[in-house]
Design an enzyme around this catalytic site. Sequence first.
Site, PDB file in Angstrom:
ATOM      1  N   LYS A 132      41.832  38.488  50.442  1.00  0.00           N
ATOM      2  CA  LYS A 132      41.639  37.402  49.476  1.00  0.00           C
ATOM      3  C   LYS A 132      41.504  36.089  50.246  1.00  0.00           C
ATOM      4  CE  LYS A 132      43.944  35.588  45.293  1.00  0.00           C
ATOM      5  NZ  LYS A 132      45.074  35.825  44.362  1.00  0.00           N
ATOM      6  N   SER A 179      43.824  36.554  39.663  1.00  0.00           N
ATOM      7  CA  SER A 179      42.965  35.765  40.514  1.00  0.00           C
ATOM      8  C   SER A 179      42.465  36.519  41.758  1.00  0.00           C
ATOM      9  CB  SER A 179      43.705  34.506  40.961  1.00  0.00           C
ATOM     10  OG  SER A 179      44.818  34.826  41.790  1.00  0.00           O
ATOM     11  N   SER A 209      48.227  38.443  39.167  1.00  0.00           N
ATOM     12  CA  SER A 209      46.986  38.359  39.945  1.00  0.00           C
ATOM     13  C   SER A 209      46.675  39.582  40.801  1.00  0.00           C
ATOM     14  CB  SER A 209      46.990  37.102  40.821  1.00  0.00           C
ATOM     15  OG  SER A 209      46.832  35.962  40.022  1.00  0.00           O
TER      16      SER A 209
END
Lengths: 465, 137
Positions: A83, A161, A185
């Site tokens: 990420k 996310s 997330s």
Amino acid sequence: MNMDEDIAYSTIAALGGAIRSGAITAVELARFFLARLEKYGSRYNCVVTITRDLALEQAERADRELKAGKDRGPLHGIPYGAKDLLSTRVIPTTWGCAPYKDRVIDHDATVIRKLRDAGAVLTAKLAMIELAGGMGYRQANACLTGPCRNPWKPSQWSGGSSSGSGAAVAAGLVPFAIGTETWGSITTPSSYCGVSGLRPTYGRVSRSGAMALSWTLDKIGPMARSAHDCGLILNAIAGEDPDDASTSNRPYAYPPADRLDRPFKFAVLKNGVSNANGDVKANFNAAIEILKTLGSIEEVDPPSLPFAQAASTILSAESASVYEEMLESGIVAQLTAPEDRIGGYADHATLATDYLRAQRIRAKLCRELDRFFEPFDAVLTVPTGDTAPTAEGTFGGRGHARSLGGPGNVCGTPAIVIPTGLSKDGLPTAIEFDGRAYSENRLLAVAIAFQTATAWHSARPRLDD
Amino acid sequence: MIIIDRLHRRAFVRAFACAGTAFAAFTVRSFGDDRKAETIKKDGDEKTATKTPDAEKPASRPAENATKNADPFEIEVEARMNLVLARFGERIDDKARKDVRREVEAIVRRARELRKYPLDNGDGPGTVFVPYRAPIA
């Protein structure tokens, strides 16, 4: 081994076996996944940066070391994506937002360093919701790289996310990815994309070098093809870190030395899925039938306490401080989603006494939640009450489910999400196993038992060429 | 340069005005909405009066009466909203203010829920401060 779709959807253990047997080299494997990232990454808006040079350098090292008899373990030579809030030397770290699209934080996050030390090969920095959703986004297009699309149905969102981490694993662009969770997330994109995602206990994995959203809520965890893979990854990234004072000194080892020699004890929330989407509910109930063959299931009510209010207050206060300079400087006006350009201001209305009260209540909530979890190996819920929403426009009204997202995150307890099937329109559904702090291996054992009895984690989306 | 000076002056005046409103409203808000609070509210007013000579002036009375009769939740929201506007008002246009206010309302609602949860003096926060001492080289 042939370079075909099977490789793209192989587990870490299978890929590792192929490298060690000489069927494929780490460099060939890296090139294979780099090609897929280049071919499909922009289709799903799930990639920010492909790290070709670094990947080939790390893969060459992996081959060289294996040849010399040095094996760094299960992740040796295995490609992965991170990420894009994990700092990486030389390579940009964007936090998913336009103002930082070219920004390089010339330092490797502890997780990146640990994965390098474990022999893993970084092939891509993956898309995410800008600032990890800290500004209160209400649409998929809250991201530097555009709305991250779901490989199972590109008109739908991948979740957030950790959007790119979910989509890239689901599309077979990386064998595993690293995601982060403050509140949902990891679990949400894992659910929407049909991958296995583990949210570890708070403090299990160092956050040094990761963007902070909320210091006392942020966690880092793996997203992969199977629960077993999640265990292998967690084993490589867990551990105390002098650069992150919140890390725990409790030892972690996977696979665990001891095995459970009794049937599992499960709990399910009363009316947990009553208001969920029909397919989510049906697949959850089917999963429960399978779990009944693995242990006992008791219906329970979670403690009725202000978990969500405490979590929200803590998040508001901490993110207000985290993003204070961005608000002061006006940088937030450059964010992609209009609601994110103003979403941080209200957090400055949270008072110090609100925050401290929430933290004092939190200490008591943690005890209550531990008491609630204690009799069970896992409490079974659905991570989301619906399948993936549209990737276009604002998220609408949808199915709801009783969740342990608030309690689990404010109390820092672990959870694993694994697939339970597909909806009628071809979107993944999932089940979540929650448990006591530091019970990752127990949750993994449950998830592995479920995945031994089912094949949903092996299902592949059809990527139209 | 003139424009910047004017902006600064306007921002300062607005901030000062908002902060004043926030303080006044907080004094009332802090003491809640039940009967017990009514007594303390008077104490609060007295404190305000001693700290702020202007509060003695008749001109301030209508505003005080207005806040006494208003919904305590609304007063608290207004006060906190003014804190946000005092600091970031120049960046928040009229349309955005509605969204920000909605968020502030949610924050106040949560805070009021949490205030209902009983705590004892010894209930410390869930975070622990650890003094630092560098390891021996």
